[in-house]
Structures are given as C-alpha cells and as structure tokens.
Design an enzyme around this catalytic site. Structure first.
Site, mmCIF file in Angstrom:
data_model
loop_
_atom_site.group_PDB
_atom_site.id
_atom_site.type_symbol
_atom_site.label_atom_id
_atom_site.label_comp_id
_atom_site.label_asym_id
_atom_site.label_seq_id
_atom_site.Cartn_x
_atom_site.Cartn_y
_atom_site.Cartn_z
ATOM 1 N N VAL A 113 8.074 4.326 12.685
ATOM 2 C CA VAL A 113 7.353 5.524 13.145
ATOM 3 C C VAL A 113 6.633 5.155 14.436
ATOM 4 C CG1 VAL A 113 5.490 7.149 12.630
ATOM 5 C CG2 VAL A 113 7.118 6.478 10.837
ATOM 6 N N ASP A 162 -3.776 -3.046 4.688
ATOM 7 C CA ASP A 162 -4.338 -3.889 5.741
ATOM 8 C C ASP A 162 -4.753 -3.115 6.989
ATOM 9 O OD1 ASP A 162 -3.588 -5.829 3.942
ATOM 10 O OD2 ASP A 162 -2.091 -6.781 5.234
ATOM 11 N N ASN A 199 -2.600 -2.983 -2.718
ATOM 12 C CA ASN A 199 -2.057 -2.358 -3.916
ATOM 13 C C ASN A 199 -3.039 -1.362 -4.527
ATOM 14 O OD1 ASN A 199 0.638 -3.212 -5.134
ATOM 15 N ND2 ASN A 199 -0.139 -5.147 -4.346
ATOM 16 N N GLU A 240 10.077 2.377 6.691
ATOM 17 C CA GLU A 240 9.712 0.965 6.862
ATOM 18 C C GLU A 240 10.485 0.429 8.056
ATOM 19 O OE1 GLU A 240 7.712 -1.540 5.795
ATOM 20 O OE2 GLU A 240 8.892 -2.801 7.183
ATOM 21 N N ALA A 262 0.827 -1.206 0.000
ATOM 22 C CA ALA A 262 0.000 0.000 0.000
ATOM 23 C C ALA A 262 0.861 1.255 0.000
ATOM 24 C CB ALA A 262 -0.929 -0.007 1.215
ATOM 25 N N CYS A 320 2.276 -12.856 0.708
ATOM 26 C CA CYS A 320 1.483 -14.018 0.303
ATOM 27 C C CYS A 320 2.370 -15.131 -0.235
ATOM 28 C CB CYS A 320 0.492 -13.644 -0.786
ATOM 29 S SG CYS A 320 -0.195 -12.021 -0.593
ATOM 30 N N ARG A 349 -27.919 -21.980 -13.853
ATOM 31 C CA ARG A 349 -29.154 -22.600 -14.358
ATOM 32 C C ARG A 349 -29.836 -23.417 -13.269
ATOM 33 N NH1 ARG A 349 -27.522 -26.435 -18.847
ATOM 34 N NH2 ARG A 349 -28.302 -27.935 -17.324
ATOM 35 N N ARG A 384 4.425 9.570 -9.950
ATOM 36 C CA ARG A 384 4.110 9.576 -11.384
ATOM 37 C C ARG A 384 3.461 10.899 -11.815
ATOM 38 N NH1 ARG A 384 0.714 7.679 -15.302
ATOM 39 N NH2 ARG A 384 -1.080 7.495 -13.911
ATOM 40 N N TRP A 416 -21.757 -26.129 -21.482
ATOM 41 C CA TRP A 416 -22.230 -25.213 -20.447
ATOM 42 C C TRP A 416 -21.093 -25.122 -19.429
ATOM 43 C CZ3 TRP A 416 -26.894 -22.593 -20.248
ATOM 44 C CH2 TRP A 416 -27.921 -23.037 -21.071
#
Lengths: 465, 465
Positions: free
Chosen positions: A84, A293, A315, A36, A13, A46, A452, A23, A444
């Site tokens: 922090v 998170d 993300n 960090e 994040a 993950c 269905r 950007r 199907w």
C-alpha cells in the site's frame, strides 16, 4: 450492506485484527482484504536469530499461519507482494502496488485503488540505519523481516570468518550469539557503555561478562563512523577508535514506527512518531484503526507515550482492534516495558522503569540487588540469579525490576511485572502467596527476598530522614 | 529493663520471628530463648522427599542455619531437645522438659519453669494418622520432621522391595517418586478418586497418568483398613478391596495445626483447630504471638479461615511476628492457596480456588483448559503444558488456576497467583505486559492464551443468558 475492511500489513497485528473481526462478523457482513508487501505473512520476526543460529532449521517453521489458512479457514483475502503506497481518507481507498512484477521486483504498473469502509494500519516498524558512509553496502544486514532472515541465512552459509554486530540491544545480542554458534568471530560495537542499555549499568555489566565468556569482542562506548567495502561487499567497520575487519555486518540499532504512510494521509502521529490511538486502537480518523509496531502506546509507570516494537504487543493490539471492528468492546491498557532475552547461558529480563527512566519520570528510585538461586540451594541444578528491584523512596512502590541469571530465572519477571502493573509496594510484595517447593525456588523465592531486602533498605533510609 | 522473649519451636516460623526481633532490638533490650523439642532447628522439612530420593546427599544440607549461628551471630539462646509441655499465661512462664535424658529419651526429671515477657508459639503441625489397627507398627513412617527423614533414609538403606504410600497429596506423591528412585516398587492408596485432590479432576487425572508412567500402582477411591505386621514390623497394608504387601509404609495424609499446647493455656483456636491471630500474628492473649503451621490464616478468595502447613507461610508469618515484637509494623495479609510440586517429569501447580472450592464459596465457576507449550513451538525444548483457569461467571474474576506440564511450566503459577491476589478479571489479564521471547514462551504466553480463551468462553455464555 456488506462492509469492506482493508488491513495494511500481514503480520501479527494486522492478521490478529483480521481474524478477530472475522470471528464476530461473517463474510456476508464483512469482506476482509489484507495487503502484505513481503512474501510472508503472520510470522515470528523474533525467531530470526534462532533461524540464523541454527536452532530453527527452516524459515517455514517461523510462519504461524500460512496464507491459504487465512483464505480457506477465515475467509480473509490475504494478498502478498502487495504494497500500500497511499491512503486516501476522503476517497476511502488505498493505493496498492504490486512488488513482485519484473525481475528487479518493485512494481511495474501504476498502483490500483482499493476501497475500504474500515481500515487497519499495521505497517510495523522500520529498522534504524545509521547515517554513516557505506551503510548501503552489500553485506550489511538488518534484522526485521523474514526475508532479512533468509538473506542472513544465505550469508552465513558462505562461511564468513568475521562478523560485526552494531548495536547491543536484544536483537544485537541474540544475533551475536547466533553468529558465534555458526563458528564466526564476532565483535560488537555500541555507542553506549554497556550492552542492553534498558538495564541499569550494574545489571548490564553482568550481560557484558556473559558475552565476553562467549568469546564476543566488545567495543562499548565507541561511535560508529562507517563501513568499508572491497569488491562491492562490506570488508570492515570503522569506529572512532579502530577498524574492525568484517565479512558480514548485522545492524541491531532498534526500530522506529513505520508511520509515514499514515502520517501522509493526515492520521495524527505522536512525539514518538508512532500513530496515535485510543485504548480501543482507534486513530483520530473515522473508521481507521492502527495496531502493532507502527503505533504509539502508553507507559503505565512513566505515564508517557512510548513506541515499543514487540510481537506480543502487536498481537494484543491487533486482537483489540479486531474485537472492536467486530462490534465487541476491548481495550489495550498500555505497557510497562517488560522484555526478556537469552544470551548464551544467561537469561535477562526487565520490567517497569530502570533507574534512569525512574529519575526522568520524577521518582526518587532506590535500587537493591539480591543474589539468590533458581531452586533451593540444596536441590540439584540450583543456579545463580541476580534480581534487582527499583522502588520509589517516598512510597515504597515497585517501579521496575531486572533479572540476570542462569536457566530458570528470568521468567520470574512476569511476577514482578504484575506487581508493577498493580502499583504494589515492596512491603506489600513480601506477603505475596507465591509458589514454593525445593525444585522451584528457595523457601523465600528470589522475588520475595528482593522485596524484603528492598523494604528493609527503604526502612533504613526512612530512619535517616 | 531487659525483656525476655520465649519462642516455642525452632523451625521456620520460630527462628524467623526470633531473628527479626533481634534485628530490631539488641541483647540488652531483649533476651531471646528458643526451645526446640527435636535434635534440629531451622531446617527444610520440604526437602525430606529429596533426601529420601537421593537428590540431596546429606540431612545437614537441609539445615539452613546451624544452632551455633543463632547463638553466635544472633545472640539467640536456642535450646534443642527441649520440649515445652505447658504455657501458664498467669505466671508468664512455660514448663520445659528435656527430651534427651536417659536411654529411652523422654524426660527424666520434672519440667522446669522458664519465665517470659513475650511469647511466640511456633509449634508447627502434627501429621494426620489414620485411626486404623496397626498404625503404630514399626515401619510405618510419617514425613514431618528431619528425624522422620533420617529414619526413612535408614529404612531405605535396608533395600525394602515394596512400599505403600498412603495419601496422594504433595508429600505422598513426592515420597512415591523418591521411593521409585530408590528402586522400590511403590503402590499408592488414597480414599479420593484422584491424586492431588486440591486440583480439579481433569487436571488431577494428568497427574495420575504421570504416576502410572513412573510405575506407581494406584489404588484410588479405596478406604484404608489397617496395617498387618510380621515379626514386629509392618508387612502389608489392607484396604477395603485388597491387601498390599509392604516392607515400608509412608503416611502422607496431611497435617493439622499443633495447637493443643496453646489451647490448653486458654489461647483461642479457630474452627480449623489453628491458633487464631490478627494480621500482626498476635493471639488473643496479651504479649503472645503465634506463627507457622500451628496457626489459622485467612483465605483471600473464599474469605474463610484456613490452616495450610507450608514453609513459605511459616517464614513470612515468623518475620511478621518478629518485626512487630521488635517494635516495627508488619502484617500477614492471608493466603490464596498457592502450591507447586514436581512429580517425575511433570510439574504441578495451583493457586486460588478449585472448582469445588469456588462452588462452596458461592461463586459460579467456569473452567477452561488450554494446551500450550513452555517455549515458542519452533524453539528447541518447547514442552507441553496445560493451564486451567477458573473464573467467576458473573464478574469474570479469576478465582483460581492450575498448571500441569513438563519442565518450565509450573512456576507460571506465580503470575496467576498475583492476578488472583488482585482480583483481576480474565479479560483484564489479556492485556498484561508479560515477557515474551521464543526461548521463554509462545508469542502469547500460556497464561495469556488461557485468559483469552476463558474470556471468550464467558462471552459465549453471556450470549446465551
């Protein structure tokens, strides 16, 4: 005048927000500093089970961008080992402590204050730890950071004989499989009566079977009571019914938002304990964003706040925050609880609401399970899969879906997820123009067959009304 | 009073209609008679290339329901070798000719009249045959019916050395691969400059590369001029540029609706030559339905009538007709041109409009291609895939998408298909809650990455406006 953006947290994040802001705004317009606390930034948590299981050879492979890339290519001042410890909204500054000083780690000097004009809180999640005796014993591992991953890798290298996994969620199951791959005897303990309690019991039972086939000993519906130690290391796991010898314990009890820092600063958190944001990922504090998170988001089907720790949401939310900080407009619309996992030869996925969740949200759910195959029955490699749809009895709307099947089945959950997203009825879904060719599905598709059959079932129920 | 339903055509559309009608109306209420001119009913024509290639061992495997199942379980009087040669709407009867009398086949006696109260026209498609000399020569095969499939199987058993496939659409490519698998040297001739002309040229070029890798000799942009024979069998294919020796020729030039019978009876057909129906699959003639490859349907993006021969549409349309005949309500909403195919190690899929089709429909398409992987880059078995999105410049709406990639890529087209279906913008798509775990996708699924890049591209273009 140059603004200063401070980002707390250097994973998905935080670094997405930083990159997107960059950007749109050059270094003369926006200075970006990211703190960090760990030794790694921008990695795939993950991927840890696959590192432990040996499918991924090197922890470095899980790092998507190395720190110098952020510095050199994005002009983002990423500082590792920098925790922090306080946010002061009035002073517009954060207090940062060095976590890499001294042999014991953990901050020698006093924190120093770093000013910000804009702030992104991306502090992630903290793993739930059970409140039982011995939980701090050596040999009891969480699975949260890449450092946890390398610690587990070291533990596995010592060839433990027996491991116990506590918690049968996605991470718990992926870790159970990883340990089995390493030749370790694995038991799994869960208070719930089934693994993957985000699935309905009938679908969860299929996952339990898969685990047993793999050789995992399941102790379901059993309360954890504590950990025993011997020589300073964990030696056993005690449940209400038994004592399981263990050289290694993995905790897979889920996570909660790591929002304490924000909360202490007076930034509102919600009932899930996640930081509250609007669609643009703005907190209630002026100039402060939050993503990943640590935030609370909105469930589009239950219409309730939820906190779901998942890299893909992190993300996206980081991207949204970064675009907005950069002067653009982007919104994070919410989630519908889509998740997927591989357990041995089985693929497992879910989206939307389970039957229990649907009841809780005030729907009258009707569930239909259909057995089908991943390819046309006559095509080589056609494998079995079960699809469950949960529809609202009154309106026919698809509320949720679950898949348990062999290779090639579970990614179909995305098709179901968009149908849930658009509040389609199961009858509408029967007309969807989905792809068909024998190497890819029966004529199907399992999604269509299940739609269905669910529509048929609803019609039968209406006949009875 | 018992009604009599007559169904013309015993494959997907016809038998789905019959079965659904039966589900809602018992034999005392509705007699059902189905006439099929061939020797097989209810089979998967899409499976023929795999029969010829040897992946499917026996033609019987392609039959989804045997005739006696219809008779015994559904009380449907299915008559094989029975060709309907005329529909008389005033007399409410069809003329049926026996195709299995006499050594030469093809009807000894006069047709007999069979009355109907309701009628389903499910006469399928006829393969396009080029209007060139020698097209009727022995050894030139179509790929339409199961009888064609078994004829091809016999031809392959004679170990031909060289084959020429005329037409580079789905069937042409699947047949090319099938013949290569049988050890035959294969050339492919197409008037178009690329195989799979339903793809954009940049994506079609990837398919051409895959074919060349397989050893197929491509002659693209070449006009077919005729077939040469020797000893009563085909010996070569002549194009405007060359003569290709051939022991076997397969025609894969697409199909057109087999609507002549309906048209002769005064049932309106559309500009595509498909039979016109409403959403409930009713033709303009009272009590007459039509379904499957013989009908014209509606393209939801171009808003134009189209005729697309595909088993999955046929099944759905048949189901809709049957439900309505049975007294229920169902509608076929239209199509968006979704298709998928496997070519050697490659998977190819498309949905919505191509760039050319989008221009023709009056959009201003912007295309973006993204290279990604089927799984997280670090996860074993991650394979490359390319995704293209075609968005409307003015609104950002997703108009179409194409995928060419290795195993595990192309079924994602369904996700894209539902996005096209719901007229989502690419920016909206970036927020979709799609499934993520390392064995199934990168943290940004290729669908999401492509949406993001396309949204970025549109924003850049807006910056220029």
């Amino acid at each position: 005048m140059t603004e200063r953006l401070v980002v707390i947290g250097g994973d998905a994040a935080g670094m997405s927000a930083a990159s997107q802001a960059r950007r749109r705004r050059g270094p003369d317009d926006l200075r970006i500093v990211a703190f960090e606390k760990g030794a790694h930034a921008s990695y795939s948590a993950c991927g840890i089970p696959y590192l432990v299981g040996g499918e991924v050879a090197d922890p470095e492979e899980l790092v998507s961008r190395r720190p110098e890339v952020f510095r050199d290519e994005f002009d983002i001042d990423l500082r590792l080992h920098s925790e922090v410890v306080e946010i002061d909204l009035d002073r517009r500054a954060v207090a940062v402590r060095d976590t890499d000083t001294g042999a014991g780690g953990g901050g020698g000097g006093a924190p120093r204050w770093e000013p910000f004009d804009r702030l992104v809180v991306a502090t992630g999640a903290v793993p739930n730890r059970p409140d039982v005796p011995g939980v701090e014993t050596e040999g009891v591992y969480g699975v949260q950071t890449l450092d946890d991953g390398t610690a587990l890798l070291d533990a596995v290298a010592e060839k433990p004989e027996r491991a116990v996994v506590v918690g049968g969620g996605y991470i718990g199951l992926e870790m159970a499989e990883a340990l089995v791959r390493r030749g370790i005897r694995v038991s799994l303990v869960d208070l719930a009566g089934q693994p993957m309690s985000t699935l309905d019991p009938d679908m969860g039972a299929l996952v339990a079977d898969a685990l047993r086939d793999l050789g995992v000993e399941l102790h379901l519906g059993e309360r954890l009571e504590g950990f025993e130690e011997s020589g300073g290391r964990v030696s056993a796991v005690r449940t209400e019914n038994r004592t399981l010898p263990a050289d290694l314990v993995v905790l897979g009890l889920g996570t909660r938002p790591n929002s304490a820092l924000a909360e202490a600063a007076g930034i509102p958190v919600g009932e899930t304990s996640g930081i509250r944001t609007d669609r643009r990922m703005r907190t209630a504090a002026e100039g402060v964003w939050a993503a990943g998170d640590c935030v609370e988001t909105f469930h589009l089907v239950s219409r309730r706040p939820v906190a779901i720790a998942l890299g893909t949401h992190a993300n996206k939310q980081g991207r949204v925050a970064g675009i907005n900080i950069g002067g653009g407009y982007a919104a994070f619309p919410g989630v519908i609880g889509t998740a997927i996992s591989k357990v041995c030869e089985y693929e497992v996925a879910r989206t939307g609401l389970s039957t229990t969740e649907a009841l809780r949200a005030g729907f009258e759910p009707v569930g239909v399970v259909v057995e089908s195959t991943t390819r046309a029955g006559y095509y080589p490699g056609a494998l079995p899969m079960k699809t469950k749809m949960i529809a609202d009895r009154a309106t026919g709307r698809l509320l949720g879906a679950q898949i348990v099947g062999r290779e090639g089945s579970a990614k179909r959950i995305d098709t179901l997820a968009i149908a849930v997203w658009h509040e389609m009825t199961v009858e509408e879904m029967t007309g969807l123009d989905l792809s068909y060719a024998p190497p890819f599905s029966p004529v199907w598709d399992p999604v269509l067959i299940t739609a269905r059959k669910t529509a048929q079932r609803l019609e039968e129920l209406r006949g009875r009304d």
